[in-house]
Design an enzyme around this catalytic site. Structure first.
Site, PDB file in Angstrom:
ATOM      1  N   LYS A   1      98.554  -9.705  16.937  1.00  0.00           N
ATOM      2  CA  LYS A   1      98.027 -10.315  18.151  1.00  0.00           C
ATOM      3  C   LYS A   1      98.918 -11.474  18.586  1.00  0.00           C
ATOM      4  O   LYS A   1      99.250 -12.292  17.733  1.00  0.00           O
ATOM      5  CB  LYS A   1      96.614 -10.827  17.851  1.00  0.00           C
ATOM      6  CG  LYS A   1      95.983 -11.586  18.983  1.00  0.00           C
ATOM      7  CD  LYS A   1      94.623 -12.054  18.586  1.00  0.00           C
ATOM      8  CE  LYS A   1      94.068 -12.882  19.728  1.00  0.00           C
ATOM      9  NZ  LYS A   1      92.867 -13.570  19.346  1.00  0.00           N
TER      10      LYS A   1
ATOM     11  N   LYS B   1      98.587 -13.180  13.545  1.00  0.00           N
ATOM     12  CA  LYS B   1      98.132 -13.768  14.809  1.00  0.00           C
ATOM     13  C   LYS B   1      99.038 -14.960  15.123  1.00  0.00           C
ATOM     14  O   LYS B   1      99.131 -15.909  14.334  1.00  0.00           O
ATOM     15  CB  LYS B   1      96.679 -14.220  14.676  1.00  0.00           C
ATOM     16  CG  LYS B   1      96.158 -14.906  15.934  1.00  0.00           C
ATOM     17  CD  LYS B   1      94.679 -15.204  15.832  1.00  0.00           C
ATOM     18  CE  LYS B   1      94.191 -15.936  17.071  1.00  0.00           C
ATOM     19  NZ  LYS B   1      92.769 -16.264  16.985  1.00  0.00           N
TER      20      LYS B   1
HETATM   21  C1  PBG Z   1      89.877 -17.408  18.286  1.00  0.00           C
HETATM   22  C2  PBG Z   1      90.365 -16.257  19.056  1.00  0.00           C
HETATM   23  C3  PBG Z   1      91.386 -16.267  20.041  1.00  0.00           C
HETATM   24  C4  PBG Z   1      91.412 -15.006  20.603  1.00  0.00           C
HETATM   25  C5  PBG Z   1      90.472 -14.239  19.921  1.00  0.00           C
HETATM   26  N1  PBG Z   1      89.833 -15.041  18.956  1.00  0.00           N
HETATM   27  C6  PBG Z   1      92.364 -17.199  20.542  1.00  0.00           C
HETATM   28  C7  PBG Z   1      92.666 -18.531  20.126  1.00  0.00           C
HETATM   29  O1  PBG Z   1      93.292 -18.731  19.086  1.00  0.00           O
HETATM   30  O2  PBG Z   1      92.319 -19.438  20.893  1.00  0.00           O
HETATM   31  C8  PBG Z   1      92.315 -14.621  21.742  1.00  0.00           C
HETATM   32  C9  PBG Z   1      91.887 -13.533  22.580  1.00  0.00           C
HETATM   33  C10 PBG Z   1      92.545 -13.429  23.898  1.00  0.00           C
HETATM   34  O3  PBG Z   1      93.370 -14.261  24.321  1.00  0.00           O
HETATM   35  O4  PBG Z   1      92.205 -12.457  24.569  1.00  0.00           O
HETATM   36  N2  PBG Z   1      90.182 -17.495  16.977  1.00  0.00           N
HETATM   37 ZN    ZN Z   2      89.435 -19.597  16.215  1.00  0.00          ZN
END
Ligand code: PBG
Ligand code: ZN
Length: 327
Positions: free
Chosen positions: A248, A195
């Site tokens: 992601k 991520k």
């Molecule tokens: C939080 C989380 C995030 C997303 C899913 N779970 C983002 C972040 O780190 O703020 C992103 C999902 C999206 O942008 O659609 N841990």
């Molecule tokens: Zn988070």
């Protein structure tokens, strides 16, 4: 063999032959639909930067999930926005937490949809970071202790699968052990393994009220420049017991999806994130692109890169197109 013996256009001359040689197809089996549940009742509010995406109160999300199920989508991933935030995000492991109350309702009223829960703290902490703060930064090992409580509570309340998204070191191992010792050895873990610290999460943070109050997430999420490190993260999660690994965002990381597919035998998920959704919606609204075609081309590219599972806010629209026989 070269031209004129080889003429690739022979296999492109009409729809019938094109469909015989088509290599990749998007189906409803590939999709997971992300949904937001917000505290309160009788609430259905559209997320301003994500047209077509809503935040539902627990009483209202049930009907929305029935609709998703009826469209042929098999799985959702749930994000919660609690009424009260605190420094550690204790709502995440409370029996009366937003996710726990929602899970009980959904499992009772819509038993035939697969419910994955996102497992993190940023929507639940008053500082918006993905764990427990110590000396101004997220303390990895203290956060692991709270993650264990969160996943066991999700499983107790009916989660079919948990998806830790905080990028803490050792999170998959800690979660696997916690689930196993609580008797949930069959609850799988879909790890947000690679991520990245991405600007494409902007609209999500509006939807989930989860923007960090100070600083950013670069001390735990990955540097967008790093491919090899992404593979390393995935291999670590495989060793720790992940059942599915995720990359992601998706679109700016198609090379990583492909690399992960080659580096592991686990199913690979890719998250087509909020910003990827919003830019296509915005382009469509302006009349600058053909929104439906760009949507399909984008999702197909993610699958072609190697994703077995795609988490996408477009899932419902894709289902409509498929059900109407338009694709
Ligand atoms: C939080 C989380 C995030 C997303 C899913 N779970 C983002 C972040 O780190 O703020 C992103 C999902 C999206 O942008 O659609 N841990
Ligand atoms: Zn988070």
């Amino acid at each position: 063999m070269k031209f004129p013996l080889t003429r690739p256009r022979r296999l492109r001359s009409n729809d019938l032959i094109r469909s015989l040689v088509r290599e990749t197809r998007l189906t409803l089996d590939d999709l997971v639909y992300p949904m937001f549940v917000v505290d309160g009742s009788n609430t259905v509010e559209e997320v301003p930067s994500m047209p077509g995406v809503y935040r539902y109160s627990p009483d209202k999300i049930v009907d929305a999930i029935k609709e998703v199920r009826d469209s042929g989508i098999k799985a959702i991933i749930l994000f919660g926005i609690p009424a009260k935030k605190d420094s550690v995000g204790s709502d995440t492991w409370s029996d009366e937490g937003i996710i726990q109350r929602t899970l009980r309702r959904v499992k009772r009223e819509v038993p035939d949809i697969y419910v994955i829960t996102d497992v993190c703290f940023c929507e639940y902490t008053d500082h918006g970071h993905c764990g427990v703060l110590k000396d101004g930064t997220v303390d990895n090992d203290m956060t692991l202790e709270n993650l264990k409580k969160q996943v066991v509570s999700h499983a107790e309340n009916g989660a079919d699968m948990v998806a830790p998204s905080g990028m803490m070191d050792g999170m998959v191992k800690a979660i696997r052990e916690a689930l196993d010792s609580a008797g949930f050895k069959d609850v799988p873990i879909m790890a947000y393994s690679a991520k990245f610290a991405s600007a494409y999460y902007g609209p999500f943070r509006e939807a989930a009220e989860s923007a960090p109050a100070f600083g950013d997430r670069r001390s735990y999420q990955m540097d967008p420049a790093n491919y090899r490190e992404a593979i390393k993260e995935v291999l670590l999660d495989v060793e720790e017991g992940a059942d599915i690994v995720m990359v992601k965002p998706a679109l700016a990381y198609l090379d990583v999806i492909r690399g992960v597919k080659e580096a592991t035998l686990l199913p690979v998920a890719a998250y087509n994130v909020s910003g990827e959704y919003s830019i296509i919606k915005a382009g469509g609204k302006l009349g600058w692109i053909d929104e439906k075609k760009v949507m399909m081309e984008t999702l197909l590219s993610i699958k072609r890169a190697g994703a077995d599972i795609i988490l996408t806010y477009f899932a419902k629209e894709v289902a409509q197109l498929i059900n109407r026989g338009e694709i």
